[in-house]
Design a protein around this motif. Structure first.
Motif, short mmCIF file in Angstrom:
data_model
loop_
_atom_site.label_atom_id
_atom_site.label_comp_id
_atom_site.label_asym_id
_atom_site.label_seq_id
_atom_site.Cartn_x
_atom_site.Cartn_y
_atom_site.Cartn_z
N LYS A 155 -0.79 13.53 -1.76
CA LYS A 155 -0.35 14.38 -0.65
C LYS A 155 -1.56 14.99 0.07
N GLU A 156 -2.54 15.42 -0.71
CA GLU A 156 -3.75 16.00 -0.11
C GLU A 156 -4.51 14.98 0.72
N LYS A 157 -4.60 13.76 0.21
CA LYS A 157 -5.32 12.70 0.92
C LYS A 157 -4.64 12.39 2.25
N LYS A 158 -3.33 12.34 2.24
CA LYS A 158 -2.59 12.12 3.50
C LYS A 158 -2.85 13.25 4.49
N THR A 159 -2.83 14.48 3.97
CA THR A 159 -3.10 15.64 4.83
C THR A 159 -4.52 15.57 5.39
N PHE A 160 -5.46 15.14 4.56
CA PHE A 160 -6.85 15.02 5.00
C PHE A 160 -6.96 14.11 6.22
N PHE A 161 -6.37 12.92 6.15
CA PHE A 161 -6.51 11.97 7.26
C PHE A 161 -5.77 12.41 8.51
N GLN A 162 -4.65 13.11 8.34
CA GLN A 162 -3.96 13.65 9.51
C GLN A 162 -4.84 14.69 10.21
N LEU A 163 -5.45 15.57 9.43
CA LEU A 163 -6.33 16.58 10.00
C LEU A 163 -7.62 15.96 10.54
N TYR A 164 -8.14 14.93 9.86
CA TYR A 164 -9.37 14.27 10.29
C TYR A 164 -9.20 13.64 11.66
N TRP A 165 -8.10 12.90 11.84
CA TRP A 165 -7.85 12.26 13.13
C TRP A 165 -7.52 13.30 14.21
N GLY A 166 -6.77 14.33 13.83
CA GLY A 166 -6.47 15.38 14.79
C GLY A 166 -7.73 16.06 15.29
N ASN A 167 -8.62 16.39 14.35
CA ASN A 167 -9.89 17.03 14.69
C ASN A 167 -10.75 16.09 15.53
N SER A 216 -13.95 3.76 13.01
CA SER A 216 -13.00 3.67 14.12
C SER A 216 -13.18 4.82 15.09
N VAL A 217 -13.32 6.04 14.56
CA VAL A 217 -13.51 7.22 15.40
C VAL A 217 -14.75 7.08 16.27
N ASN A 218 -15.87 6.66 15.69
CA ASN A 218 -17.12 6.58 16.44
C ASN A 218 -17.12 5.43 17.45
N ILE A 238 -14.42 4.35 19.03
CA ILE A 238 -13.58 4.85 20.13
C ILE A 238 -14.36 5.84 20.99
N PHE A 239 -15.10 6.75 20.33
CA PHE A 239 -15.85 7.78 21.04
C PHE A 239 -16.95 7.17 21.91
N ILE A 240 -17.78 6.32 21.32
CA ILE A 240 -18.90 5.72 22.07
C ILE A 240 -18.38 4.84 23.20
N GLY A 241 -17.34 4.05 22.89
CA GLY A 241 -16.75 3.19 23.93
C GLY A 241 -16.21 4.00 25.10
N SER A 242 -15.57 5.13 24.81
CA SER A 242 -15.04 5.99 25.87
C SER A 242 -16.15 6.61 26.70
N LEU A 243 -17.25 7.05 26.04
CA LEU A 243 -18.39 7.62 26.77
C LEU A 243 -19.02 6.58 27.70
N VAL A 244 -19.14 5.34 27.23
CA VAL A 244 -19.70 4.27 28.07
C VAL A 244 -18.82 4.06 29.29
N LEU A 245 -17.49 4.03 29.08
CA LEU A 245 -16.55 3.85 30.19
C LEU A 245 -16.68 5.00 31.20
N ILE A 246 -16.76 6.22 30.69
CA ILE A 246 -16.92 7.39 31.57
C ILE A 246 -18.22 7.30 32.36
N HIS A 247 -19.30 6.89 31.68
CA HIS A 247 -20.62 6.81 32.32
C HIS A 247 -20.60 5.90 33.54
N PHE A 248 -19.91 4.74 33.44
CA PHE A 248 -19.92 3.77 34.53
C PHE A 248 -18.85 4.04 35.58
N THR A 249 -17.93 4.98 35.31
CA THR A 249 -16.86 5.23 36.28
C THR A 249 -16.97 6.59 36.97
#
Length: 499
Positions: free
Chosen positions: A302-314, A444-446, A448-459
């Motif tokens: 249960k704690e591990k599930k809570t961890f990943f929910q909070l991790y992705w939310g954060n 996965s998080v990183n 998504i983040f880097i890909g989004s920053l690259v997209l923002i940079h060129f647009t």
């Protein structure tokens, strides 16, 4: 089920109060800072930033004992073991009385050597100003036990209200007197008086909520509790040292190797970052006590599930904030303090990326605190501190990278040490699980983040008008969050829980 609802209610209430009050306080802080720069100048701004860093270094005297003891309060509070609570609070009081004495003694020594920490002439009255600064720090520790107990008992909202009321009062008086031409000494004196009154008020409220604190009859702590506390304190000494070097030496390095004006320029950016960080950490801190309460059930799945929910939310919250910084950081600095204080785009991107990586760690850190996993991280912070200090000095002194150098130094220590060590402690000793799922989430998080920053940079270059840029940012974030809700199950689950 009832305990889950109580935890969720407490988490949401503490987070809501904390974030709202911190946001209002943040706005007020920017107003005070703007007037501070215009009335006292950039040199005093650099001096104020240097004082904060020195005080952070001096906070090593606390040794992380408060965090170690407060994490030990979760279980007795959940079981309503008032005798153990009283014993722990009594110990905490004794520790902080010694800390106040040490801070005053170290503060006096630092006052003597202050000129050696400044490259160039020292502003008039700087020594007396520093005395007021470290006395304010000592006053903060005098009644910190009340704050610790409230937060551990999932009543952090009471502390948030208290801090908000007195801080807004302090800043309002400071603004009025700045306009009337007051000096830096009076500015700090008001800060000291506000801190003392805030602590007294919180002490009165705490004794009403916990009447057993008025009892002078205290039982001895069990040997098992003492042993665990010793291990946690040793672990926290290392963590405290690493954290201080990581977060408090940047301005000191710039002051020694560059100048106070550069410290002031960097502090304009870190003020924005620290304000956002405070908002995010207020929400995360608000749920740490509930995580600790959940940990008393020993349900690791249960704690591990809570961890990943909070991790992705954060992580997704941080992405939204980082996108906003990338869109508007330069605009904000220009409007706030003037275009002459803007840093290069490369330095700005480095500051944003460091902010993201720093804050991505916070969920793992919260679970460490909730599980009292301080002994397990005793070596981590030493490596972290050494790596950060060496790289920062080399980048600034050898490569003359100035502000970019200290940012890169901190970023390198994060990427080499923290991204794997902290979650490894949580998964190994907290969840008794392997880290495969964590690495999938982290990568996965990183991406998504880097890909989004690259997209923002060129647009974003197609939207030179500020109003159009705001519209593009809103459209981008709405689409981004909808996609995240669809493709990330843990984020979707968290949103449902919050609603």
């Amino acid at each position: 089920m009832q305990k889950n609802k109580t935890r969720m209610y407490a988490s949401k209430k503490n987070a809501l109060y904390g974030v709202i009050f911190q946001f209002l306080t943040l706005i007020m802080s920017f107003v005070v800072r703007s007037i501070f720069i215009r009335t006292l100048g950039n040199e005093f701004l650099g001096l104020d930033s240097l004082f904060k860093n020195i005080l952070n270094l001096m906070s090593f005297t606390e040794l992380g004992i408060g965090v170690a003891i407060s994490s030990s309060l979760y279980e007795p509070l959940a079981k309503n073991d008032t005798e153990l609570i009283k014993s722990l609070i009594h110990l905490l009081k004794k520790v902080y009385n010694w800390i106040v004495c040490i801070i005053i003694m170290v503060g006096i020594i630092m006052t003597v050597i202050l000129p050696h920490l400044i490259n160039g002439s020292m502003p008039a009255g700087a020594r007396f100003a520093f005395v007021l600064y470290f006395l304010n720090s000592a006053a903060t520790y005098m009644l910190v036990v009340n704050r610790t107990l409230l937060i551990a008992d999932q009543r952090g909202y009471i502390n948030s209200i208290n801090q908000f009321v007195f801080l807004i009062g302090q800043q309002t008086i400071q603004i009025i007197l700045l306009f009337l031409g007051m000096n830096y000494i009076i500015y700090l004196l008001i800060q000291l008086i506000s801190t003392v009154l805030s602590n007294i008020s919180l002490n009165i409220r705490s004794r009403r909520l916990y009447p057993y604190l008025n009892s002078h009859k205290v039982s001895r702590l069990p040997k098992a509790t003492i042993q665990r506390l010793k291990e946690n304190v040793i672990g926290m000494v290392s963590a405290k040292f690493g954290g201080i070097v990581l977060n408090s030496t940047d301005n000191l390095i710039l002051s020694m190797f560059v100048n106070l004006a550069t410290v002031g320029n960097y502090t304009n950016y870190t003020t924005v970052i620290n304000g956002i960080t405070t908002l995010v950490n207020t929400a995360i801190s608000a749920i740490t006590a509930s995580i600790g309460n959940l940990g008393t059930e020993r349900d690791y799945v249960k704690e591990k599930k809570t961890f990943f929910q909070l991790y992705w939310g954060n992580a997704i919250l941080l992405m939204n904030l980082s996108f906003g910084l990338y869109f508007f950081f330069g605009w904000f600095i220009k409007l706030w303090v003037g275009s002459q204080y803007r840093l290069s785009e490369l330095t700005t991107i480095a500051i944003i990326f460091l902010f993201f990586q720093n804050q991505l760690r916070q969920i793992a850190i919260s679970f460490q605190i909730a599980h009292s996993l301080f002994w397990e991280q005793r070596y981590k912070s030493l490596f972290e501190a050494g790596t950060n200090l060496i790289f920062s000095v080399v980048f600034v002194k050898v490569f003359n990278l100035s502000i970019l150098g200290v940012v890169l130094g901190t970023l390198v220590s994060n990427l080499l040490i923290n991204i794997w060590w902290e979650p490894w402690i949580v998964f190994k000793s907290g969840f008794h699980s392997k880290m495969r799922d964590y690495w999938i989430a982290f990568i996965s998080v990183n991406l998504i983040f880097i890909g989004s920053l690259v997209l923002i940079h060129f647009t974003k270059v197609f939207f030179s008008n500020f109003i159009l840029l705001c519209g593009y940012y809103l459209a981008f974030t709405v689409v981004f969050n909808l996609i995240m809700i669809i493709i990330i199950p843990d984020f979707k689950t968290l949103i449902k829980k919050l609603i």
